[in-house]
Design a protein around this motif. Structure first.
Motif, PDB file in Angstrom:
ATOM      1  N   GLN A  35       0.863  -1.180   0.000  1.00  0.00           N
ATOM      2  CA  GLN A  35       0.000   0.000   0.000  1.00  0.00           C
ATOM      3  C   GLN A  35       0.895   1.223   0.000  1.00  0.00           C
ATOM      4  O   GLN A  35       1.719   1.401   0.903  1.00  0.00           O
ATOM      5  CB  GLN A  35      -0.902  -0.005   1.241  1.00  0.00           C
ATOM      6  N   MET A  36       0.723   2.062  -1.008  1.00  0.00           N
ATOM      7  CA  MET A  36       1.560   3.247  -1.153  1.00  0.00           C
ATOM      8  C   MET A  36       0.688   4.494  -1.034  1.00  0.00           C
ATOM      9  O   MET A  36      -0.218   4.697  -1.851  1.00  0.00           O
ATOM     10  CB  MET A  36       2.275   3.223  -2.509  1.00  0.00           C
ATOM     11  N   ASP A  37       0.928   5.276  -0.011  1.00  0.00           N
ATOM     12  CA  ASP A  37       0.182   6.508   0.219  1.00  0.00           C
ATOM     13  C   ASP A  37       1.103   7.718   0.081  1.00  0.00           C
ATOM     14  O   ASP A  37       2.321   7.592   0.154  1.00  0.00           O
ATOM     15  CB  ASP A  37      -0.441   6.490   1.625  1.00  0.00           C
ATOM     16  N   SER A  38       0.490   8.873  -0.087  1.00  0.00           N
ATOM     17  CA  SER A  38       1.253  10.122  -0.214  1.00  0.00           C
ATOM     18  C   SER A  38       2.383   9.977  -1.228  1.00  0.00           C
ATOM     19  O   SER A  38       3.542  10.336  -0.964  1.00  0.00           O
ATOM     20  CB  SER A  38       1.826  10.531   1.153  1.00  0.00           C
ATOM     21  N   LEU A  39       2.041   9.475  -2.390  1.00  0.00           N
ATOM     22  CA  LEU A  39       3.060   9.212  -3.407  1.00  0.00           C
ATOM     23  C   LEU A  39       3.720  10.504  -3.892  1.00  0.00           C
ATOM     24  O   LEU A  39       3.078  11.557  -3.983  1.00  0.00           O
ATOM     25  CB  LEU A  39       2.447   8.456  -4.573  1.00  0.00           C
ATOM     26  N   LYS A  40       4.998  10.377  -4.201  1.00  0.00           N
ATOM     27  CA  LYS A  40       5.802  11.494  -4.669  1.00  0.00           C
ATOM     28  C   LYS A  40       6.369  11.169  -6.043  1.00  0.00           C
ATOM     29  O   LYS A  40       6.517   9.987  -6.383  1.00  0.00           O
ATOM     30  CB  LYS A  40       6.961  11.743  -3.700  1.00  0.00           C
ATOM     31  N   PRO A  41       6.734  12.170  -6.825  1.00  0.00           N
ATOM     32  CA  PRO A  41       7.340  11.899  -8.139  1.00  0.00           C
ATOM     33  C   PRO A  41       8.571  11.000  -8.031  1.00  0.00           C
ATOM     34  O   PRO A  41       8.810  10.182  -8.929  1.00  0.00           O
ATOM     35  CB  PRO A  41       7.698  13.302  -8.646  1.00  0.00           C
ATOM     36  N   GLU A  42       9.324  11.120  -6.960  1.00  0.00           N
ATOM     37  CA  GLU A  42      10.523  10.288  -6.797  1.00  0.00           C
ATOM     38  C   GLU A  42      10.209   8.824  -6.490  1.00  0.00           C
ATOM     39  O   GLU A  42      11.116   7.998  -6.439  1.00  0.00           O
ATOM     40  CB  GLU A  42      11.454  10.862  -5.719  1.00  0.00           C
TER      41      GLU A  42
END
Length: 118
Positions: free
Chosen positions: A82-89
């Motif tokens: 589960q991936m939250d608060s995803l960033k471009p990096e």
């Protein structure tokens, strides 16, 4: 040998959430730990998170700690990221992996692309 098949991934905006899935088959009795790795363009493959297959030991890289969560269900032979608060990096190809310990992961999924872009 353990066969791993991934699903999920895609293109999302910064701040969005995404969940990756990985289904294991074959000789799953030999799994001690499972993990997620990722590889961004032009970079080495890097560790993201790992978890004991039949226990609670869990580890995260500093770059995803507090934002990503690795879970697994050994009865269903499945693991998730589960991936939250995803960033471009966070943009990379993500791989699930299984191994007989926390150091050597011998079996790998096919990889799935995650792109975080505004």
């Amino acid at each position: 040998q353990v066969h791993l098949v991934q699903s999920g991934g895609g293109v999302v905006h910064p701040g969005d959430s995404l969940r990756l899935s990985c289904l294991a088959s074959g000789d799953t009795n030999r799994i001690y730990a499972v993990a997620w790795f990722r590889q961004a363009p032009g970079k080495e493959r890097e560790f993201v998170a790992s978890k004991r297959w039949l226990g609670e030991s869990t580890y995260y890289s500093d770059s995803v700690k507090g934002r990503f969560t690795i879970t697994r269900n050994a009865d269903q032979n499945a693991l998730w990221l589960q991936m939250d608060s995803l960033k471009p990096e966070d943009t990379a190809v993500y791989y699930c992996a299984a191994g007989a310990n926390f150091v050597n992961f011998d079996d790998w999924g096919q990889g799935t692309q995650v792109t975080v872009s505004s």
